[in-house]
Design an enzyme around this catalytic site. Structure first.
Site, PDB file in Angstrom:
ATOM      1  N   HIS A  22      -1.524   3.932  -1.810  1.00 40.80           N
ATOM      2  CA  HIS A  22      -2.611   4.884  -1.540  1.00 40.80           C
ATOM      3  C   HIS A  22      -2.605   6.054  -2.517  1.00 40.80           C
ATOM      4  O   HIS A  22      -3.635   6.679  -2.736  1.00 40.80           O
ATOM      5  CB  HIS A  22      -2.529   5.394  -0.100  1.00 40.80           C
ATOM      6  CG  HIS A  22      -2.923   4.348   0.908  1.00 40.80           C
ATOM      7  ND1 HIS A  22      -3.966   3.473   0.704  1.00 40.80           N
ATOM      8  CD2 HIS A  22      -2.412   4.022   2.116  1.00 40.80           C
ATOM      9  CE1 HIS A  22      -4.080   2.667   1.740  1.00 40.80           C
ATOM     10  NE2 HIS A  22      -3.149   2.963   2.607  1.00 40.80           N
ATOM     11  N   GLU A  56       0.796  -1.238   0.000  1.00 41.70           N
ATOM     12  CA  GLU A  56       0.000   0.000   0.000  1.00 41.70           C
ATOM     13  C   GLU A  56       0.827   1.287   0.000  1.00 41.70           C
ATOM     14  O   GLU A  56       0.288   2.370   0.205  1.00 41.70           O
ATOM     15  CB  GLU A  56      -0.983   0.006   1.190  1.00 41.70           C
ATOM     16  CG  GLU A  56      -2.403  -0.393   0.814  1.00 41.70           C
ATOM     17  CD  GLU A  56      -2.604  -1.920   0.788  1.00 41.70           C
ATOM     18  OE1 GLU A  56      -1.620  -2.650   1.022  1.00 41.70           O
ATOM     19  OE2 GLU A  56      -3.728  -2.360   0.492  1.00 41.70           O
ATOM     20  N   ARG A 103       2.095  -8.940   4.311  1.00 43.77           N
ATOM     21  CA  ARG A 103       1.181  -8.313   3.345  1.00 43.77           C
ATOM     22  C   ARG A 103       1.997  -7.739   2.201  1.00 43.77           C
ATOM     23  O   ARG A 103       2.715  -6.753   2.359  1.00 43.77           O
ATOM     24  CB  ARG A 103       0.340  -7.230   4.013  1.00 43.77           C
ATOM     25  CG  ARG A 103      -0.639  -6.591   3.064  1.00 43.77           C
ATOM     26  CD  ARG A 103      -1.878  -6.146   3.760  1.00 43.77           C
ATOM     27  NE  ARG A 103      -2.654  -5.232   2.951  1.00 43.77           N
ATOM     28  CZ  ARG A 103      -3.878  -4.864   3.238  1.00 43.77           C
ATOM     29  NH1 ARG A 103      -4.463  -5.334   4.309  1.00 43.77           N
ATOM     30  NH2 ARG A 103      -4.529  -4.029   2.474  1.00 43.77           N
TER      31      ARG A 103
END
Ligand code: NAP
Ligand code: SF4
Length: 665
Positions: A255, A167, A217
């Protein structure tokens, strides 16, 4: 009875931990993480999800040191003081047979404070703070901090940790040439850039020992310039496996990426193909994520061999019992996440405690009275929009006898209308599931007739609730009754069809939705996933199909369009309208409609806008006439939702009001 979802139901071992099924509740911030004194609420939140059948739960992110925090108000896991409050969470989850890992998150240059650090001093386009470049000593200290947090997590009773490596947070920033310009051993080649990720994973493994879970992740698709390509991502997956990761959780998109990754515009399981590429590279279990809100979709992803487990995050806000309902033959009663982000992500961005539009008790479980009512009452709820449905359901669950009326043949009100808008298809499924829940809760439904005050007053109800919603505002100008003028309800229900040139009056949420509905090209034979990938340029250049119509939006107020749209979804809608060439004119005064078209006045003077169709999306007025009639008969009523307040009507407030009233009746 055989399980309707046999693959979801099958157990799996990750590292040395047995999981009872294949559904992971993915990490979400609730807003309570920085407040250990409120961890009783967090413990109840996670405990309920474990009771509801989640195979594995991942907490929201906790920072291994101060610089790592996402916001100024930190969610730290860096001292022994954290152990006792976290122990409440792990005890609650284990008490219901669940498993839980804590996510360790270093925000890197995405931290929203002035102490942020990163591999290189490169400012994020979505942050006003410039990060300081980490020294070699700081990097080594940070790796040690991850390990120390992992050791604390074990003491707090966690079954392991998740290392947030995607992310666009710190670990991603080390990996990508976009953000790592270092020339020392922590930069340069892929091996150099990956060294931080690998050393963090290895250090955490040393701290945990062999059995606890390490979920790493990994960014399966960065969706930015200067990110990793597929080969590099597969190499990284093998490297973190070798360093000690026990499973790979999929992360999608930084993001700052300009591609939607979790909003309603994203087709179900749109990124499962990226997860499948990871699965092909490693031998540890791989977890699919993003826009998987239906058990059918999760089962399909498992059946197609794209992943070993499936992560659902927001669907667990919407329904704590999603797994039990799916595995128990009640999938049709799941309170369905509609990917609106209105009460979860948007709340988080606004520093409000997260909850859920379709489940206002999420992260507020302690506020709900779940005991049966001491004296069951007979209750009439008039209006089966979402406020009425929520009220009826809640009251029935507290063992009141509830009758739900609606003049329409089917319930759902404004939310059902919205279900035809591209990207809002799940709204219709959510209403269908609400209908199933009403039936299961024993709510009597009377649809297709407008109940009048005399009938209601004479029926002897103990309580009458009016959730009669709103009436669309008409366009009050000369020529406003022209046959080319239609309301948004006519357009969205298909009672009216629009011509080639359309004017949309009003720049609120509904004006935007209607503009998209009318401009959006017919997908034809193109599968939804292919259309999505082409539109947003996933793996290539963006390709926009021509708009279905020439749409112009108008509003009286000055300034840009779309300011009232949700923070985490509004940009997508605005971008789609730009892509489909929708024209937007602010600061207009509507004068009249005649054969030539709509006459308006703007700063630039008068203009005549020719149109085949003029769709009025000018807000609404409350529809609460029944309240006055019942009051005249001496019957007080409860008025909720749009019937109480039409301005800023929204489904989040309507459902919250309905559920809370239903709970206290
Ligand atoms: P809204 O957001 O209040 O917008 C109404 C629009 O009508 C405004 O743009 C207003 O703009 C215009 N207007 C108001 N009175 C008018 C009049 N007398 N003549 C002409 N124009 C007039 O209402 P909505 O669009 O109906 O949406 C209702 C609620 O649903 C929203 O509050 C939102 O929460 C929710 N919703 C959100 C979304 C989303 O976020 N995507 C989608 C659908 C619905 P001017 O005053 O500038 O002309
Ligand atoms: Fe899903 Fe919307 Fe609830 Fe968030 S607020 S969990 S997106 S339904």
């Amino acid at each position: 009875m055989p399980s309707p979802f046999p693959l979801i139901a099958s157990p799996i071992r990750v590292d040395g931990v047995d999981l009872r099924n294949r559904i992971v509740m993915g990490s979400m911030h609730t807003g309570l993480e920085p407040e250990p004194e409120r961890f009783d609420a967090l413990a109840r939140f996670y405990g309920d999800r474990a009771r509801g059948g989640a195979g594995l739960i991942v907490t929201g992110g906790f920072a291994p040191n101060r610089a790592a925090r996402v916001k100024d108000h930190p969610s730290l896991f860096d001292s022994r003081a954290a152990i006792a409050p976290h122990r409440r969470i792990t005890d609650a989850v284990h008490g219901h047979g669940g498993r839980i890992v804590v996510q360790l998150l270093h925000a890197g240059r995405y931290g929203y404070h002035d102490e942020i650090v990163a591999p290189s001093p490169v400012q994020a386009p979505i942050n006003r703070y410039l990060p300081a470049e980490m020294t070699d000593a700081q990097i080594r200290q940070t790796i040690g901090d991850y390990a120390a947090s992992a050791a604390l997590a074990l003491e707090a009773g966690y079954d392991g940790v998740e290392i947030m490596g995607s992310e666009g947070y710190l670990i991603s920033e080390f990996l990508a040439t976009r953000t790592n310009h270092r020339t020392d051993d922590w930069g340069g080649s892929l091996q150099g850039r990956a060294r931080f990720a690998i050393e963090v994973t290895a250090a955490v493994r040393r701290a945990l020992g062999p059995d606890p879970i390490i979920s790493y992740r990994i960014s399966a698709a960065d969706l930015i310039e200067g990110g990793l390509d597929n080969d590099e991502t597969q190499w990284l997956a093998r490297a973190v496996e070798a360093a000690g990761a026990g499973c790979l959780m999929t992360g999608i998109g930084w993001h700052e990426s300009k591609v939607p990754t979790i909003a309603g515009a994203v087709p179900h399981a749109a990124f499962a193909g990226a997860t499948a590429r990871l699965k092909a590279a490693v031998s540890i279990p791989v977890i699919a994520s993003n826009r998987i809100n239906l058990p059918e979709t999760a089962e399909r992803v498992l059946r197609d061999g794209q992943a070993d487990m499936v992560s659902m995050a927001r669907p667990f806000l919407a329904d704590a019992e999603i797994v039990d309902k799916a595995l128990g033959g009640r999938a049709g009663q799941i309170n369905l996440c509609i990917a609106c982000n209105q009460a979860c992500l948007d709340h988080y961005f606004l520093d409000q405690t997260v909850t859920c539009l379709v489940n206002p008790w999420a992260v507020r479980e302690l506020e709900r009275d779940e005991a049966p009512a001491a004296r069951p009452k007979r209750i009439a709820v008039v209006g089966a929009g979402v406020a009425g449905i929520a009220c009826a359901l809640e009251a029935a669950r507290r063992s009141h006898r509830v009758t739900l009326y609606d003049a329409a043949e089917r319930p759902g009100g404004q939310l059902r209308l919205a279900a035809v808008v591209p990207g809002k298809e799940d709204y219709g499924r959510a209403i269908d599931n609400f209908e199933n829940q009403l039936a299961a809760a024993g709510v009597e439904t009377v649809y297709g007739t407008a109940v009048d005050a005399a009938t209601l007053a004479g029926a002897g109800y103990d309580e009458i609730v009016l959730s009669t919603g709103v009436l669309p505002r008409a366009l009050d100008i000369p020529g406003g009754d022209d046959p080319r003028v239609v309301g948004y309800t006519e357009i969205l229900t298909g009672r009216a069809t629009a011509g080639e040139a359309v004017l949309v009056i009003g720049g609120g949420g509904i004006g935007h939705d209607v503009a998209l509905f009318l401009a959006h090209p017919d997908p034809g034979d193109l599968p939804a996933l292919a259309a999505f990938e082409a539109h947003w340029g996933i793996a290539g250049t963006a390709r926009h199909r021509p708009a279905a119509r020439r749409v112009t939006m108008l509003k009286r107020s000055p300034g840009g369009f779309g300011r009232t749209l949700g923070k985490s979804t509004g940009w997508i809608l605005r971008q789609e309208l730009r892509d489909f060439g929708v024209r937007q004119i602010a600061g207009v005064r509507y004068l009249e409609i005649d054969a030539a078209g709509l006459h308006v006045e703007t700063d630039g003077g008068r203009e005549i806008l020719a149109a085949d169709t003029i769709v009025v999306c000018a807000g609404q007025e409350s529809n609460a006439a029944l309240a006055t009639e019942l009051a005249a008969r001496g019957r007080p009523v409860h008025v909720i939702g749009g019937a109480r307040l039409a301005g800023e009507l929204d489904a989040k407030r309507a459902i919250d009001e309905g559920a809370r009233l239903g709970n206290r009746l």
